[in-house]
Write a protein that holds these residues in place. Structure first.
Motif, PDB file in Angstrom:
ATOM      1  N   ALA A 186       0.826  -1.322  -0.040  1.00  0.00           N
ATOM      2  CA  ALA A 186      -0.127   0.151  -0.063  1.00  0.00           C
ATOM      3  C   ALA A 186       1.071   1.132   0.098  1.00  0.00           C
ATOM      4  O   ALA A 186       0.405   2.021  -0.751  1.00  0.00           O
ATOM      5  N   SER A 187       1.720   1.226   0.708  1.00  0.00           N
ATOM      6  CA  SER A 187       2.463   2.653   0.873  1.00  0.00           C
ATOM      7  C   SER A 187       4.107   2.626   1.343  1.00  0.00           C
ATOM      8  O   SER A 187       4.335   1.739   1.913  1.00  0.00           O
ATOM      9  N   GLY A 188       5.004   3.302   0.531  1.00  0.00           N
ATOM     10  CA  GLY A 188       6.118   2.972   0.475  1.00  0.00           C
ATOM     11  C   GLY A 188       7.015   4.202   1.235  1.00  0.00           C
ATOM     12  O   GLY A 188       6.366   4.884   1.975  1.00  0.00           O
ATOM     13  N   PHE A 189       8.230   4.008   1.354  1.00  0.00           N
ATOM     14  CA  PHE A 189       8.983   4.764   2.090  1.00  0.00           C
ATOM     15  C   PHE A 189       9.093   6.206   1.472  1.00  0.00           C
ATOM     16  O   PHE A 189       9.172   6.462   0.191  1.00  0.00           O
ATOM     17  N   GLY A 190       8.971   7.087   2.399  1.00  0.00           N
ATOM     18  CA  GLY A 190       8.950   8.694   1.894  1.00  0.00           C
ATOM     19  C   GLY A 190       8.128   9.522   2.155  1.00  0.00           C
ATOM     20  O   GLY A 190       7.292   9.052   2.903  1.00  0.00           O
ATOM     21  N   MET A 191       7.968  10.807   1.679  1.00  0.00           N
ATOM     22  CA  MET A 191       7.050  11.849   2.157  1.00  0.00           C
ATOM     23  C   MET A 191       5.659  11.433   1.519  1.00  0.00           C
ATOM     24  O   MET A 191       5.697  10.885   0.303  1.00  0.00           O
ATOM     25  N   ARG A 192       4.572  11.480   2.390  1.00  0.00           N
ATOM     26  CA  ARG A 192       3.473  11.294   1.699  1.00  0.00           C
ATOM     27  C   ARG A 192       2.164  11.857   2.642  1.00  0.00           C
ATOM     28  O   ARG A 192       2.392  12.472   4.087  1.00  0.00           O
ATOM     29  N   MET A 193       0.961  12.029   2.185  1.00  0.00           N
ATOM     30  CA  MET A 193      -0.088  12.642   2.904  1.00  0.00           C
ATOM     31  C   MET A 193      -0.325  11.598   3.883  1.00  0.00           C
ATOM     32  O   MET A 193      -0.852  10.422   3.494  1.00  0.00           O
ATOM     33  N   HIS A 194      -0.560  12.026   5.045  1.00  0.00           N
ATOM     34  CA  HIS A 194      -0.924  11.046   6.042  1.00  0.00           C
ATOM     35  C   HIS A 194      -2.380  10.737   6.195  1.00  0.00           C
ATOM     36  O   HIS A 194      -3.102  11.747   6.120  1.00  0.00           O
ATOM     37  N   PRO A 195      -2.792   9.368   6.199  1.00  0.00           N
ATOM     38  CA  PRO A 195      -4.206   9.272   5.766  1.00  0.00           C
ATOM     39  C   PRO A 195      -5.180   9.650   6.997  1.00  0.00           C
ATOM     40  O   PRO A 195      -6.120   9.900   6.810  1.00  0.00           O
ATOM     41  N   ILE A 196      -4.401   9.816   8.212  1.00  0.00           N
ATOM     42  CA  ILE A 196      -5.203  10.075   9.555  1.00  0.00           C
ATOM     43  C   ILE A 196      -5.187  11.731   9.688  1.00  0.00           C
ATOM     44  O   ILE A 196      -5.845  12.549   9.845  1.00  0.00           O
ATOM     45  N   TYR A 197      -3.622  11.989   9.705  1.00  0.00           N
ATOM     46  CA  TYR A 197      -3.490  13.682  10.195  1.00  0.00           C
ATOM     47  C   TYR A 197      -3.605  14.551   8.975  1.00  0.00           C
ATOM     48  O   TYR A 197      -3.631  15.563   9.182  1.00  0.00           O
ATOM     49  N   LYS A 198      -3.577  14.105   7.814  1.00  0.00           N
ATOM     50  CA  LYS A 198      -3.958  14.713   6.330  1.00  0.00           C
ATOM     51  C   LYS A 198      -2.986  15.919   6.424  1.00  0.00           C
ATOM     52  O   LYS A 198      -3.089  17.038   5.845  1.00  0.00           O
ATOM     53  N   VAL A 199      -1.701  15.551   6.675  1.00  0.00           N
ATOM     54  CA  VAL A 199      -0.383  16.427   6.529  1.00  0.00           C
ATOM     55  C   VAL A 199       0.355  15.627   5.805  1.00  0.00           C
ATOM     56  O   VAL A 199       0.673  14.363   5.858  1.00  0.00           O
ATOM     57  N   MET A 200       1.414  16.323   5.158  1.00  0.00           N
ATOM     58  CA  MET A 200       2.584  15.679   4.323  1.00  0.00           C
ATOM     59  C   MET A 200       3.347  15.153   5.460  1.00  0.00           C
ATOM     60  O   MET A 200       3.909  16.054   6.578  1.00  0.00           O
ATOM     61  N   LYS A 201       3.886  14.029   5.431  1.00  0.00           N
ATOM     62  CA  LYS A 201       4.479  13.378   6.763  1.00  0.00           C
ATOM     63  C   LYS A 201       5.759  12.298   6.140  1.00  0.00           C
ATOM     64  O   LYS A 201       5.274  11.641   4.988  1.00  0.00           O
ATOM     65  N   MET A 202       6.692  12.209   6.741  1.00  0.00           N
ATOM     66  CA  MET A 202       7.814  11.286   6.326  1.00  0.00           C
ATOM     67  C   MET A 202       7.008   9.985   6.780  1.00  0.00           C
ATOM     68  O   MET A 202       6.834   9.449   8.081  1.00  0.00           O
ATOM     69  N   HIS A 203       7.028   9.117   5.779  1.00  0.00           N
ATOM     70  CA  HIS A 203       6.717   7.486   6.076  1.00  0.00           C
ATOM     71  C   HIS A 203       7.776   6.704   6.306  1.00  0.00           C
ATOM     72  O   HIS A 203       8.611   6.586   5.166  1.00  0.00           O
TER      73      HIS A 203
END
Ligand code: ZN
Length: 327
Positions: A186-203
Protein backbone atom coordinates in the motif's frame (compact mmCIF):
# COMPACT_ATOMS: atom_id res chain seq x y z
CA UNK A 1 133.49 -59.65 -25.22
CA UNK A 2 133.15 -56.02 -24.29
CA UNK A 3 134.19 -53.43 -26.76
CA UNK A 4 137.18 -51.37 -25.62
CA UNK A 5 136.89 -47.64 -26.15
CA UNK A 6 139.94 -45.43 -26.68
CA UNK A 7 140.58 -41.79 -26.27
CA UNK A 8 143.45 -39.55 -27.56
CA UNK A 9 145.69 -38.31 -24.79
CA UNK A 10 147.16 -34.98 -25.89
CA UNK A 11 149.91 -35.14 -23.33
CA UNK A 12 151.29 -38.54 -24.26
CA UNK A 13 150.18 -38.21 -27.90
CA UNK A 14 148.85 -41.76 -27.74
CA UNK A 15 145.53 -43.53 -27.84
CA UNK A 16 144.74 -44.78 -24.37
CA UNK A 17 141.92 -47.23 -23.46
CA UNK A 18 138.93 -45.65 -21.62
CA UNK A 19 138.51 -47.03 -18.15
CA UNK A 20 134.82 -47.14 -17.09
CA UNK A 21 134.28 -46.88 -13.32
CA UNK A 22 131.56 -48.82 -11.40
CA UNK A 23 130.07 -45.52 -10.26
CA UNK A 24 129.52 -44.44 -13.85
CA UNK A 25 127.75 -47.69 -14.63
CA UNK A 26 125.46 -47.35 -11.59
CA UNK A 27 124.65 -43.73 -12.43
CA UNK A 28 123.90 -44.61 -16.02
CA UNK A 29 121.60 -47.44 -14.98
CA UNK A 30 119.80 -45.22 -12.44
CA UNK A 31 119.27 -42.53 -15.09
CA UNK A 32 117.83 -45.10 -17.45
CA UNK A 33 115.40 -46.36 -14.78
CA UNK A 34 114.21 -42.89 -13.82
CA UNK A 35 113.68 -42.00 -17.46
CA UNK A 36 111.71 -45.21 -18.06
CA UNK A 37 109.65 -44.60 -14.94
CA UNK A 38 108.60 -41.14 -16.12
CA UNK A 39 107.68 -42.46 -19.54
CA UNK A 40 105.60 -45.26 -17.95
CA UNK A 41 103.78 -42.90 -15.62
CA UNK A 42 103.05 -40.62 -18.56
CA UNK A 43 101.70 -43.52 -20.60
CA UNK A 44 99.51 -44.82 -17.75
CA UNK A 45 98.14 -41.34 -17.04
CA UNK A 46 97.38 -40.89 -20.72
CA UNK A 47 95.66 -44.26 -20.88
CA UNK A 48 93.61 -43.73 -17.72
CA UNK A 49 92.54 -40.35 -18.91
CA UNK A 50 91.46 -41.35 -22.38
CA UNK A 51 90.47 -44.95 -21.78
CA UNK A 52 88.50 -45.02 -18.46
CA UNK A 53 87.97 -48.32 -16.75
CA UNK A 54 84.60 -50.06 -16.79
CA UNK A 55 83.91 -48.93 -13.21
CA UNK A 56 84.80 -45.37 -14.03
CA UNK A 57 82.60 -45.43 -17.10
CA UNK A 58 79.73 -46.69 -14.96
CA UNK A 59 80.26 -43.92 -12.41
CA UNK A 60 80.39 -41.30 -15.13
CA UNK A 61 77.14 -42.61 -16.58
CA UNK A 62 75.56 -42.60 -13.13
CA UNK A 63 76.70 -39.03 -12.64
CA UNK A 64 75.08 -38.04 -15.91
CA UNK A 65 71.84 -39.69 -14.86
CA UNK A 66 71.95 -38.02 -11.45
CA UNK A 67 72.47 -34.66 -13.08
CA UNK A 68 69.52 -35.31 -15.38
CA UNK A 69 67.36 -36.31 -12.42
CA UNK A 70 68.44 -33.22 -10.55
CA UNK A 71 67.44 -31.07 -13.50
CA UNK A 72 64.01 -32.74 -13.65
CA UNK A 73 63.59 -32.28 -9.89
CA UNK A 74 64.56 -28.65 -10.22
CA UNK A 75 61.97 -28.16 -12.95
CA UNK A 76 59.32 -29.76 -10.73
CA UNK A 77 60.20 -27.44 -7.87
CA UNK A 78 59.99 -24.49 -10.23
CA UNK A 79 56.61 -25.63 -11.59
CA UNK A 80 55.28 -26.07 -8.04
CA UNK A 81 56.47 -22.58 -7.13
CA UNK A 82 54.70 -21.15 -10.15
CA UNK A 83 51.51 -23.02 -9.29
CA UNK A 84 51.68 -21.70 -5.74
CA UNK A 85 52.26 -18.20 -7.13
CA UNK A 86 48.95 -18.51 -9.03
CA UNK A 87 47.16 -19.66 -5.88
CA UNK A 88 48.62 -16.71 -4.00
CA UNK A 89 47.49 -14.29 -6.71
CA UNK A 90 43.98 -15.72 -6.74
CA UNK A 91 43.95 -15.62 -2.96
CA UNK A 92 45.01 -11.98 -2.76
CA UNK A 93 43.01 -10.72 -5.72
CA UNK A 94 39.83 -12.77 -5.53
CA UNK A 95 39.15 -14.66 -2.31
CA UNK A 96 40.57 -12.16 0.13
CA UNK A 97 38.93 -9.30 -1.77
CA UNK A 98 35.52 -11.00 -1.79
CA UNK A 99 35.73 -11.63 1.93
CA UNK A 100 37.22 -8.23 2.69
CA UNK A 101 40.52 -9.46 4.06
CA UNK A 102 43.72 -7.49 3.56
CA UNK A 103 46.11 -9.02 1.04
CA UNK A 104 49.05 -10.81 2.65
CA UNK A 105 52.19 -8.65 2.25
CA UNK A 106 54.89 -10.09 0.01
CA UNK A 107 57.44 -10.04 2.84
CA UNK A 108 55.16 -12.29 4.88
CA UNK A 109 54.53 -14.65 1.96
CA UNK A 110 58.29 -14.89 1.39
CA UNK A 111 58.99 -14.93 5.12
CA UNK A 112 62.40 -16.09 6.32
CA UNK A 113 63.09 -19.60 5.13
CA UNK A 114 65.81 -20.25 7.73
CA UNK A 115 69.53 -20.64 7.16
CA UNK A 116 71.11 -23.29 5.03
CA UNK A 117 73.29 -24.42 7.92
CA UNK A 118 70.74 -26.97 9.08
CA UNK A 119 71.33 -28.97 5.92
CA UNK A 120 75.13 -28.92 6.20
CA UNK A 121 75.09 -32.22 8.10
CA UNK A 122 73.36 -33.90 5.22
CA UNK A 123 76.23 -33.15 2.93
CA UNK A 124 79.13 -35.44 2.42
CA UNK A 125 82.32 -33.52 1.82
CA UNK A 126 83.14 -35.74 -1.09
CA UNK A 127 80.06 -34.48 -2.94
CA UNK A 128 81.05 -32.02 -5.57
CA UNK A 129 77.53 -30.91 -6.34
CA UNK A 130 76.71 -29.81 -2.80
CA UNK A 131 75.67 -26.41 -4.02
CA UNK A 132 72.91 -27.71 -6.24
CA UNK A 133 71.66 -29.98 -3.47
CA UNK A 134 71.67 -27.12 -0.97
CA UNK A 135 69.93 -24.99 -3.52
CA UNK A 136 67.17 -27.54 -4.00
CA UNK A 137 66.64 -27.87 -0.26
CA UNK A 138 66.41 -24.09 0.03
CA UNK A 139 63.81 -23.93 -2.71
CA UNK A 140 61.77 -26.71 -1.13
CA UNK A 141 62.02 -24.99 2.24
CA UNK A 142 60.73 -21.75 0.80
CA UNK A 143 57.94 -23.59 -0.97
CA UNK A 144 56.88 -25.35 2.24
CA UNK A 145 56.84 -22.06 4.15
CA UNK A 146 54.80 -20.34 1.45
CA UNK A 147 52.33 -23.21 1.32
CA UNK A 148 51.90 -23.00 5.08
CA UNK A 149 51.11 -19.30 4.82
CA UNK A 150 48.68 -20.08 2.00
CA UNK A 151 46.79 -22.66 4.05
CA UNK A 152 46.61 -20.15 6.94
CA UNK A 153 45.08 -17.68 4.52
CA UNK A 154 42.47 -20.23 3.42
CA UNK A 155 41.64 -20.88 7.08
CA UNK A 156 41.09 -17.18 7.58
CA UNK A 157 38.91 -16.95 4.47
CA UNK A 158 36.92 -19.98 5.59
CA UNK A 159 36.21 -18.20 8.88
CA UNK A 160 35.20 -15.07 7.01
CA UNK A 161 32.95 -17.10 4.71
CA UNK A 162 31.21 -18.60 7.74
CA UNK A 163 30.79 -15.09 9.16
CA UNK A 164 29.48 -13.96 5.79
CA UNK A 165 26.97 -16.81 5.71
CA UNK A 166 25.84 -15.78 9.19
CA UNK A 167 25.58 -12.19 8.00
CA UNK A 168 23.63 -13.16 4.89
CA UNK A 169 21.20 -15.15 7.02
CA UNK A 170 20.76 -12.22 9.39
CA UNK A 171 20.34 -9.21 7.13
CA UNK A 172 16.65 -8.55 6.36
CA UNK A 173 16.08 -9.94 2.89
CA UNK A 174 12.47 -11.06 2.38
CA UNK A 175 9.02 -9.53 2.55
CA UNK A 176 7.50 -9.84 6.02
CA UNK A 177 4.27 -11.03 4.40
CA UNK A 178 4.00 -13.77 1.79
CA UNK A 179 2.93 -12.65 -1.68
CA UNK A 180 -0.13 -14.95 -1.55
CA UNK A 181 -1.43 -13.24 1.54
CA UNK A 182 -0.70 -9.75 0.30
CA UNK A 183 -3.74 -7.73 -0.78
CA UNK A 184 -1.72 -4.69 -1.65
CA UNK A 185 1.68 -3.16 -1.16
CA UNK A 186 0.00 0.00 0.00
CA UNK A 187 2.54 2.59 0.89
CA UNK A 188 6.24 2.98 0.47
CA UNK A 189 9.05 4.78 2.16
CA UNK A 190 9.13 8.58 1.80
CA UNK A 191 7.04 11.75 2.12
CA UNK A 192 3.29 11.24 1.81
CA UNK A 193 -0.03 12.66 2.87
CA UNK A 194 -0.82 11.04 6.18
CA UNK A 195 -4.18 9.24 5.89
CA UNK A 196 -5.32 10.24 9.37
CA UNK A 197 -3.49 13.49 10.16
CA UNK A 198 -3.94 14.74 6.55
CA UNK A 199 -0.53 16.43 6.52
CA UNK A 200 2.63 15.69 4.50
CA UNK A 201 4.62 13.40 6.72
CA UNK A 202 7.66 11.21 6.31
CA UNK A 203 6.66 7.55 6.10
CA UNK A 204 9.61 5.63 7.50
CA UNK A 205 8.69 2.13 6.38
CA UNK A 206 6.53 0.05 4.03
CA UNK A 207 2.86 -0.77 4.54
CA UNK A 208 1.48 -4.14 3.46
CA UNK A 209 -2.29 -4.43 3.34
CA UNK A 210 -3.50 -7.90 4.31
CA UNK A 211 -6.44 -9.42 6.21
CA UNK A 212 -6.27 -9.39 10.00
CA UNK A 213 -4.58 -12.57 11.27
CA UNK A 214 -2.25 -12.94 8.24
CA UNK A 215 1.11 -14.32 9.45
CA UNK A 216 3.99 -11.83 9.71
CA UNK A 217 7.46 -13.28 9.24
CA UNK A 218 10.89 -12.26 10.55
CA UNK A 219 12.85 -11.05 7.54
CA UNK A 220 16.22 -12.26 8.82
CA UNK A 221 17.79 -14.24 11.69
CA UNK A 222 18.01 -12.29 14.93
CA UNK A 223 16.82 -11.73 18.48
CA UNK A 224 13.49 -10.16 19.51
CA UNK A 225 14.39 -7.00 21.42
CA UNK A 226 10.88 -5.59 21.82
CA UNK A 227 7.43 -7.14 21.96
CA UNK A 228 5.20 -4.43 23.34
CA UNK A 229 2.21 -2.13 22.93
CA UNK A 230 2.98 1.39 21.68
CA UNK A 231 0.55 4.27 21.22
CA UNK A 232 1.27 4.95 17.52
CA UNK A 233 2.61 1.61 16.28
CA UNK A 234 0.18 -0.44 18.36
CA UNK A 235 1.42 -3.97 19.04
CA UNK A 236 4.98 -3.98 17.73
CA UNK A 237 7.85 -6.37 17.54
CA UNK A 238 11.46 -5.35 16.97
CA UNK A 239 14.13 -7.83 15.92
CA UNK A 240 17.85 -7.11 16.23
CA UNK A 241 19.67 -8.87 13.37
CA UNK A 242 23.18 -7.73 14.28
CA UNK A 243 25.43 -6.01 11.74
CA UNK A 244 23.59 -2.77 12.62
CA UNK A 245 20.17 -4.00 11.42
CA UNK A 246 16.90 -3.82 13.40
CA UNK A 247 13.44 -4.50 11.91
CA UNK A 248 10.10 -3.34 13.27
CA UNK A 249 6.69 -5.00 12.68
CA UNK A 250 3.77 -2.77 13.80
CA UNK A 251 -0.04 -2.68 14.19
CA UNK A 252 -0.10 -6.44 14.93
CA UNK A 253 -3.23 -8.16 16.18
CA UNK A 254 -1.21 -10.89 17.93
CA UNK A 255 2.36 -11.64 19.08
CA UNK A 256 3.92 -15.02 18.24
CA UNK A 257 7.30 -14.38 19.92
CA UNK A 258 8.46 -12.81 23.15
CA UNK A 259 11.30 -10.50 24.02
CA UNK A 260 14.70 -12.20 24.12
CA UNK A 261 13.66 -15.01 21.80
CA UNK A 262 15.89 -15.99 18.89
CA UNK A 263 14.14 -16.03 15.52
CA UNK A 264 15.01 -17.37 12.09
CA UNK A 265 14.25 -15.73 8.76
CA UNK A 266 10.71 -16.73 7.75
CA UNK A 267 9.67 -17.54 11.33
CA UNK A 268 6.24 -16.19 12.27
CA UNK A 269 6.56 -13.32 14.74
CA UNK A 270 2.94 -12.14 14.85
CA UNK A 271 -0.28 -11.51 12.91
CA UNK A 272 -1.50 -8.57 10.87
CA UNK A 273 -3.84 -6.24 12.74
CA UNK A 274 -4.93 -2.64 13.05
CA UNK A 275 -3.74 -1.69 16.52
CA UNK A 276 -2.34 1.80 17.23
CA UNK A 277 -2.87 4.62 14.75
CA UNK A 278 -4.34 2.66 11.81
CA UNK A 279 -7.49 2.80 9.71
CA UNK A 280 -7.50 -0.79 8.42
CA UNK A 281 -5.53 -4.03 8.94
CA UNK A 282 -2.01 -3.68 7.53
CA UNK A 283 1.55 -4.32 8.53
CA UNK A 284 3.88 -1.39 8.96
CA UNK A 285 7.40 -2.67 8.40
CA UNK A 286 10.60 -0.73 9.08
CA UNK A 287 14.29 -1.43 8.71
CA UNK A 288 16.82 0.51 10.74
CA UNK A 289 20.49 0.38 9.89
CA UNK A 290 22.91 1.86 12.43
CA UNK A 291 20.00 3.78 13.91
CA UNK A 292 18.76 5.25 10.61
CA UNK A 293 15.45 4.25 9.08
CA UNK A 294 16.06 3.05 5.53
CA UNK A 295 13.84 2.06 2.60
CA UNK A 296 12.92 -1.62 3.06
CA UNK A 297 12.14 -2.00 -0.63
CA UNK A 298 15.85 -2.54 -1.30
CA UNK A 299 15.85 -5.49 1.10
CA UNK A 300 13.30 -7.83 -0.45
CA UNK A 301 15.72 -10.05 -2.34
CA UNK A 302 14.69 -13.60 -1.75
CA UNK A 303 11.05 -14.13 -2.48
CA UNK A 304 10.39 -12.02 -5.55
CA UNK A 305 10.88 -12.68 -9.24
CA UNK A 306 12.63 -9.84 -11.06
CA UNK A 307 9.27 -8.76 -12.53
CA UNK A 308 7.62 -8.75 -9.12
CA UNK A 309 10.56 -6.86 -7.71
CA UNK A 310 10.28 -4.23 -10.47
CA UNK A 311 6.57 -3.89 -9.74
CA UNK A 312 7.32 -3.46 -6.06
CA UNK A 313 9.82 -0.72 -6.81
CA UNK A 314 7.26 0.95 -9.07
CA UNK A 315 4.62 0.87 -6.36
CA UNK A 316 7.11 2.06 -3.76
CA UNK A 317 7.71 5.17 -5.84
CA UNK A 318 4.02 6.03 -5.77
CA UNK A 319 4.37 6.62 -2.08
CA UNK A 320 1.66 9.25 -1.82
CA UNK A 321 -1.12 6.91 -2.93
CA UNK A 322 -1.56 5.71 0.60
CA UNK A 323 -4.42 3.36 1.27
CA UNK A 324 -3.36 1.33 4.27
CA UNK A 325 -3.01 4.38 6.43
CA UNK A 326 -1.52 4.85 9.86
CA UNK A 327 2.13 4.70 10.84
ZN1 ZN B 1 3.25 2.55 7.78
Amino acid sequence: MARIKYYYDTETCKFEPVKTSTTDIVLNLAGFFIFSLFISIGLVAFYVNYFPSEREAELAKENQQLLLKYQILNKEVLASSQMLRKLQDRDDNVYRVVFEAEPIPMEVRNAGTGGTEKYRDLLDERLKREDIILNTFQKLDKLKKQMYIQTKSYDEIFEKAKEKAQMLASIPAIQPISNEDLTQFASGFGMRMHPIYKVMKMHTGCDFTAPSGTPVYATGDGVVISSEVMSGYGNQIEVDHGYGYVTKYAHLSAFSVRKGQKVKRGQKVGEVGSTGVSVSPHLHYEIMHNGNKIDPVNYFFNDLSPAQYEKLLEIAKQERQSMGGGE
